[in-house]
Each structure stands twice: as C-alpha cells, then as structure tokens.
Design an enzyme around this catalytic site. Structure first.
Site, PDB file in Angstrom:
ATOM      1  CG  ASP A 160      13.943  -6.557 -16.321  1.00  0.00           C
ATOM      2  OD1 ASP A 160      15.243  -6.611 -15.979  1.00  0.00           O
ATOM      3  OD2 ASP A 160      13.802  -5.694 -16.780  1.00  0.00           O
ATOM      4  CE  LYS A 223      10.437  -3.937 -17.694  1.00  0.00           C
ATOM      5  NZ  LYS A 223      11.299  -4.942 -18.698  1.00  0.00           N
ATOM      6  CE  LYS A 259      13.326  -1.746 -18.494  1.00  0.00           C
ATOM      7  NZ  LYS A 259      13.933  -3.059 -18.570  1.00  0.00           N
TER       8      LYS A 259
END
Length: 314
Positions: A160, A223, A259
């Site tokens: 990430d 995300k 996400k």
C-alpha cells in the site's frame, strides 16, 4: 527498467509527435466521463443508500465484510513482539471461530513483514505492508523503491503506497505516474494498492483525476486514505473511485479493486461502503480479491454483530 503501463506505451509517441509528455496524462483524464460535480456525487450516494442499504444490512453481509478486512497495526509503538502477538490473534481466530471466514490480510509496516510471515499460520490470509515513505510519500524515490523491494523480499504479498500529492498539486502528472509505475515494478508480482488520500484531495474533480492517473499507471487497487494526517474515507469519494474503476474496466478489461480505509469503524459504515460498491461495480467485485476494508477497531465490532455478543478477539 521496463514498464508496461498505458502512460509508458504512449509517452514516446507523444514526444515523437513534438507534443508535451504531459498531454497524454491530461488526455486520459479528459477522456473520462465520470462526473466530478460534488453535488451530483452526493445526490447519487444518497439515492443508492436510501434504496439499497436496508437490504444489505444483515449477518450474511457482515460475514462477507469481516473477510474483506485488512487487519491493521500502524503505531509508533509497534515492535516485533507486539506484531507477533497481533498475528497470533489471527491464528487463534481460525481455531475459536472455525465456521467463520478469517480476515483478508494483516497490514503492518514493511520492517515487520518477516515477523508476520514467520508467525502467520493461516494460509488464506495475506501479508500487506504500507510502503513508499508512508503516510506522507515524502522521500527519495530510490528509498521508496528499496523499501517496497525489501517488504516483498521479506514476505509481503501486497503493498500500500500513497499517491504523491505534492507532485499532483504541482501539476507534475508525469512524476506522479512514474513513481507509481516504479513501485509497481518493485512489487515483483505482488499487488499494489494506491492510497489517494481523498481527505487531502477533497473535491470530486481531484479524486477523479487522481483515480485516473493511478489506474493508468498500473494500480491493482484504489484505496481511499491513510487514516493519518487527513480526514479518512468518505462515501462520496468511494463513489467517484468506483465509477472510475468501472469506466477503466469497460475500456481495458482490467479489473481493479477498491479499499476503504481511515475511520471505517462501525458495522453501519462498512455496510454503506459495501452498498456503494455493489451498486456501482456489481457482484463481480464482492470478493476480497477486489473489495477491502482497512481497519483495526472494525474487526471486533463486526465479529460481535455476527455472533450476537461482545467479542474482543483483536
């Protein structure tokens, strides 16, 4: 380094045609028909939830949502022993609740990837690491790439990273996309989640543009947030991101995940994000391969609502 993204494939052509390389990035953004009107986005989110929230607010959905959690510890006090205990809680869950699906992943700082890999005994659970000078994305690119490479070498399945807001607000889209591409290559087959930090981007227009740049740079997931310096996830940001993912899939045939992270702490919150993704992207995205929730507190809350009594497993 060899790169395979849309931008890399087109940048040479644009330069040869005596065009500015930036034009290709703006062309990708301008070709998107996703709305960037904040009022329209808010109205769309309201309509979806009014029509569909109640039908999704049930224990079967709660079980699915539990299985999408990236169980996260990102504290200054994290240590090898605390991360090992954190991981053992996931191992123990499989024994204590054998009829329930486990979390999707354990998310830690990159220096703890090896600890999780050593302790984790539950095969389906992935190892995720934040990387690339998380949460600010402020460092030398070489440092970011090295951090990602080391995380993967030490066991990370997923990485990430944070979208480079500084480059973006300067209008330097080429540097934004180059950085994502380099990090993607450093993943060596692992999945790359790009954190847009939507609380800093603020507007639907910025969120749309950041989504497009990330998608065409090879992101495997979009995300929402780090949950650190800026406001966390919002349903409006999720809607815009999901619409961009849908458009990208229709154009390229490549399915990219979503996400939500940063402040998603109640079962009601989780069901709302589920409802947005279900209605915008469809049933195909309702798997933890393409839908995740980044959380720490949410796991116990969801688990308690599933079993019907308070549980403090994590």
């Amino acid at each position: 380094m060899k790169k395979n993204s849309y931008f890399c494939a087109t940048k040479t052509k644009s330069v040869m045609a005596d065009q500015q390389p930036m034009d290709k990035y703006r062309q990708a953004i301008n070709s998107s028909t996703v709305t960037d009107d904040d009022a329209a986005v808010a109205a769309a989110v309201k309509e979806i939830l009014e029509k569909h929230f109640d039908e999704n607010n049930n224990k079967e959905v709660y079980k699915f949502l539990f299985n999408t959690i990236d169980l996260t510890t990102l504290k200054s006090t994290d240590s090898p022993s605390s991360v090992a205990r954190f991981t053992e809680n996931v191992n123990n869950f499989a024994e204590q609740f054998p009829s329930l699906p486990n979390v999707a992943a354990i998310c830690v700082y990159p220096n703890f990837a090896e600890v999780v890999r050593t302790v984790l005994e539950v095969t389906p659970v992935k190892i995720a690491c934040v990387s690339g000078a998380f949460p600010s994305s402020q460092s030398f690119e070489e440092v970011k790439i090295a951090e990602t490479s080391l995380a993967v070498a030490n066991g990370a399945d997923e990485i990430d990273i944070v979208f480079n807001l500084g480059y973006y607000f300067d209008g330097d889209y080429e540097s934004v996309t180059d950085e994502i591409q380099e990090q993607k290559e450093a993943c060596r087959g692992g999945r790359l989640k790009v954190i847009l930090e939507t609380g800093a981007l603020k507007t639907a227009r910025n969120i749309k543009q950041a989504s497009v740049l990330s998608l065409y740079s090879g992101a495997d997931f979009l995300k929402t947030s780090t949950g650190k310096e800026y406001p966390g996830a919002s349903l409006e940001a999720a809607y815009v991101m999901a619409m961009c993912i849908k458009e990208y899939y229709e154009k390229t045939g490549t399915r990219v995940g979503f996400k939500a992270a940063g402040g998603v702490s109640t079962t009601e919150d989780a069901v709302k994000y589920y409802t947005i993704i279900k209605e915008v992207l469809g049933e195909e995205w309702l798997t933890n391969e393409y839908f995740r929730l980044g959380a720490s507190r949410l796991a116990n809350t969801l688990l308690s609502d599933i079993v019907g009594y308070e549980v403090k497993q994590f």
